[in-house]
Design a protein around this motif. Structure first.
Motif, short mmCIF file in Angstrom:
data_model
loop_
_atom_site.label_atom_id
_atom_site.label_comp_id
_atom_site.label_asym_id
_atom_site.label_seq_id
_atom_site.Cartn_x
_atom_site.Cartn_y
_atom_site.Cartn_z
N THR A 35 -10.65 4.75 -4.15
CA THR A 35 -10.98 5.11 -2.77
C THR A 35 -12.43 5.53 -2.67
O THR A 35 -13.02 6.07 -3.60
N GLU B 55 0.86 -1.19 0.00
CA GLU B 55 0.00 0.00 0.00
C GLU B 55 0.89 1.24 0.00
O GLU B 55 1.85 1.33 0.78
N ASN C 276 -0.33 -1.14 -4.67
CA ASN C 276 -1.58 -0.36 -4.69
C ASN C 276 -1.30 1.10 -4.34
O ASN C 276 -1.28 1.46 -3.16
N ILE D 254 -2.40 4.74 -3.56
CA ILE D 254 -3.67 5.21 -3.02
C ILE D 254 -3.73 6.73 -3.12
O ILE D 254 -2.87 7.42 -2.56
N ARG E 209 -5.68 2.49 -6.40
CA ARG E 209 -6.82 2.17 -5.52
C ARG E 209 -8.01 3.07 -5.83
O ARG E 209 -7.88 4.28 -5.98
#
Length: 424
Positions: A407, A336, A368, A370, A405
């Motif tokens: 969100t 992440e 990923n 974000i 990602r």
């Protein structure tokens, strides 16, 4: 590397940290600013060594969460039922009501003896999570819940409907002791660990709410009713700092109904900021869930301030432990990486991240990125589209599978790093 990389590492406090945070340096490769992490709007607790304090254990307390059916194995439920002077098979009946029908309402338990229903429910289902507030966005497809626990502590979870799955972001602690400057959850430190049943009850209550049609669907009960099929331990708290209860909850999630929820382990993601000794224990749990490492910086010089636990276990140690998880389980690890404008989104950091991952082999990891929740005027704001695209392109050019990602919940403070359990 940045210009600061050649300077000796030192502990900053007070004024020196503020000076370092003024974005007054340029990235040597791109000429872009190098913003340094610093807390905004709150004072980050610091130790005598000038480093952010870390809380790995909860404060001592007398009152524990009450024992609940979800805390027990089936054998323990049966023994408890016998203590009430009732046959053991009643344990399976009430387990079906809870884990399959998502109810603790005695009026819906028609298979229990009428004169003992209330006693059974009070024994096995003490109130755990009481809904205080829910906020809805994304046309009803995202719901953030504020829960009050038995002792008044507040936690949050976020329920999200996607085209092919229903995801629940759950909390594992009341607050957090990792003291990351960008995370709203950690501003008040760690209050306490959540119990196994408190963790699981977030899922059971979410399933009940889904069957009621509150997530952009229609009311539908029965064996083919919709339910949560994707769990991410990315709510409040550091899951691996509450290792035993979190793992008990994971085992109960994948246990066949009515022992547990009967979920697929592949739909469960356990995330950590990098507690290396605990990461090394995960592979021995025998449950092939997805492991996610919240890295956010590939270089120790930045990550020491961005993720304070990096002062205990460095980037390379965390990546080595993550690779070990893959070696033992065969489950690809997720990295992440919250992209923060001019702080950690420089192209050279994408290259460094890719090089470090590739140095440990190919095919074992997925990144990923974000998008951070944008905050005008703050140092904690999302990367530009151009910077985001270049970061991803650089990773992919070096053969790193990368997915930006999607969100959810920014409008209701339900996105990554925003959960603060505020009741106002």
């Amino acid at each position: 590397m940045t210009e600061r990389a050649s300077e000796p590492q030192h502990h900053r406090s007070g004024t020196s940290r503020a000076v370092a945070a003024r974005a007054d340096r340029k990235d040597r490769f791109t000429g872009r600013p190098q913003v340094r992490p610093t807390a905004e709007g709150w004072k980050q607790p610091m130790g005598t060594d000038g480093r952010p304090t870390l809380q790995f254990a909860q404060k001592p307390r007398v009152k524990q969460p009450p024992m609940h059916l979800a805390d027990m194995t089936m054998a323990e439920r049966q023994e408890k039922m016998k203590e009430l002077g009732l046959p053991a098979f009643r344990a399976k009946q009430i387990s079906v009501h809870y884990f399959t029908h998502h109810t603790t309402d005695p009026e819906k338990m028609s298979d229990l003896p009428k004169d003992r229903k209330q006693e059974i429910v009070e024994t096995f289902f003490p109130p755990l999570l009481t809904e205080v507030k829910r906020l809805v966005t994304d046309d009803g497809r995202t719901i953030k819940f504020l829960w009050r626990l038995f002792d008044g502590a507040l936690v949050e979870s976020v329920l999200m409907r996607y085209p092919k799955r229903i995801t629940l972001c759950i909390s594992s602690q009341c607050g957090c002791g990792m003291n990351c400057p960008f995370c709203a959850t950690g501003q008040n430190g760690l209050t306490r660990n959540m119990s196994t049943a408190e963790i699981l009850d977030q899922i059971v209550q979410a399933n009940r709410i889904i069957t009621e049609g509150a997530l952009g669907g229609t009311r539908h009960e029965g064996p083919d009713a919709e339910r949560v099929n994707n769990i991410v331990f990315m709510g409040m708290g550091e899951p691996l700092a509450n290792y035993k209860r979190v793992m008990n909850a994971v085992h109960r999630m994948v246990a066949d109904q009515p022992e547990g929820l009967g979920m697929s382990a592949r739909g469960i993601t356990v995330s950590t900021v990098g507690l290396v000794p605990a990461i090394r224990k995960l592979a021995d749990e025998g449950v092939p869930f997805t492991f996610a490492l919240s890295l956010h910086a590939p270089d120790d010089e930045l990550r020491d301030d961005l993720i304070p636990v990096n002062s205990r276990w460095k980037v390379d140690e965390a990546l080595d432990a993550a690779r070990e998880y893959y070696d033992k389980t065969g489950r690809r690890v997720s990295i992440e990486y919250a992209l923060i404008k001019d702080m950690n989104d420089h192209p050279w950091r994408a290259d460094l991240l890719a090089d470090k991952l590739n140095a440990r082999g190919r095919g074992w990891v997925h990144v990923n990125p974000i998008p951070l929740n944008p905050t005008p005027g703050s140092i904690w704001t999302s990367s530009t589209r151009q910077a985001t695209n270049e970061f991803i392109d650089r990773l992919e050019a070096k053969g790193i599978p990368t997915t930006l990602r999607d969100t959810r919940g920014k409008e209701i403070d339900g996105a990554c790093g925003q959960l603060a359990a505020a009741n106002d």
